[in-house]
Write an enzyme that holds these catalytic residues in place. Structure first.
Site, short mmCIF file in Angstrom:
data_model
loop_
_atom_site.label_atom_id
_atom_site.label_comp_id
_atom_site.label_asym_id
_atom_site.label_seq_id
_atom_site.Cartn_x
_atom_site.Cartn_y
_atom_site.Cartn_z
N GLU A 191 34.67 75.45 -25.72
CA GLU A 191 33.79 76.77 -25.88
C GLU A 191 33.36 76.74 -27.29
OE1 GLU A 191 33.69 81.56 -25.49
OE2 GLU A 191 35.59 80.69 -25.59
N LYS A 228 32.04 75.94 -21.92
CA LYS A 228 31.77 77.51 -22.02
C LYS A 228 30.69 77.45 -22.94
CE LYS A 228 33.76 82.03 -21.77
NZ LYS A 228 34.94 82.87 -21.46
#
Length: 309
Positions: A191, A228
């Protein structure tokens, strides 16, 4: 949707295969229930828990947030039909729901794939980005995650400006740690969030995509990751990542957008699904009756799942 009877007869290997299949291809989205110590008071306040009922940073605070998460997870509205995965904070993984460890409860009772937040927060900004702080205890945490039946992990870093050296450093760090995670038999969610308030967000996303592709192409064929990413400024800029053979799934964080805005942007991204946190909890409240709570959560889950199609 994986039936409870099927889950109960799975060996560890077939369980991992079933989780991988669900993570890679099932309809729905990933619920981010991983607010850590720093963000927990804000989450409890938004939920309506009286501030005089716990002490910030103390066990009483984690008790309250576990009550909130347990209420969400045990809700009749929260099922593997539309919620394909859930990201947990370590403290949540260490606790039980209805007498069963949280990660096992998610998979065995709900058919929801459990993930574990594994980073230790953000370092100070350098070159327009915030790398992850060092994680000296990571191997121990990953081993504990495996024992608890989690499928994967999630780790966050933050891009505040389109600095090529900074973004390169972020992506290199994420993939370096990802290999450590894969070594434990877990699937990492990488992420590298792009700050939605950044003045050069679009430029950051172009650099980020280039650096991620470089790292993906260098991975061995048997190594796969999830991504992500912030909802992009240019629709489908990440389609090449969605289609990459080393990528299990690309999920989106709401990143400060309202739920309606986040859903509207997400619905324009082919192959991306949601992994929302605050946007998932909007509207549910401590003082609601169980029927009110379930109905509110159902409406939220339905609209996020629809945007993830």
């Amino acid at each position: 949707f994986v039936s409870k009877a099927t889950i109960e007869t799975q060996t560890e290997d077939t369980m991992t295969d079933a989780m991988m299949k669900k993570a890679a291809s099932a309809d729905g989205f990933i619920a981010a229930l991983d607010q850590s110590g720093g963000s927990t008071p804000k989450a409890l306040t938004a939920y309506g828990v009286p501030t005089d009922s716990y002490v910030v940073g103390e066990v009483s605070m984690y008790d309250k947030v576990h009550e909130m998460r347990s209420r969400i997870i045990t809700s009749a509205s929260f099922t593997g039909e539309k919620v394909l995965g859930a990201i947990l904070f370590e403290n949540t993984m260490d606790r039980t729901i209805e007498g069963k460890p949280t990660a096992k409860y998610l998979w065995e009772e709900k058919g929801i794939v459990p993930f574990l937040k594994c980073d230790s927060g953000l370092a100070a900004e350098v070159d327009g980005v915030q790398l992850m702080k060092p994680m000296p205890e990571l191997d121990a945490l990953l081993s504990k995650g495996v024992e608890n039946g989690v499928f994967g992990t999630k780790m966050r870093s933050l891009i505040n400006s389109a600095n090529p050296a900074g973004i390169k450093a972020i992506v290199e760090q994420q993939f370096e740690v990802a290999l450590q995670i894969i070594g434990h038999g877990l699937c990492p969610i990488i992420e590298p969030e792009v700050n939605i308030k950044s003045s050069d967000k679009e430029a950051s996303e172009e650099i980020l995509k280039k650096e991620i592709l470089e790292q993906l192409n260098a991975l061995d064929d048997d190594k796969k990751v999830m991504l992500k990413l912030s909802l992009p400024s240019v629709d489908n800029i990440y389609k090449e990542l969605v289609d990459h053979p080393k990528v299990v799934r690309v999920v989106a964080l709401s990143g400060g957008y309202s739920r309606d805005n986040a859903n509207a942007i997400l619905s324009c991204q082919t192959g991306m699904i949601a992994s929302f946190s605050r946007a998932l909890l909007d509207g549910v409240a401590f003082a609601q009756t169980q029927d009110e709570f379930d109905a509110t959560l159902k409406a939220t889950i339905d609209c996020i799942a629809e945007a993830s199609k």
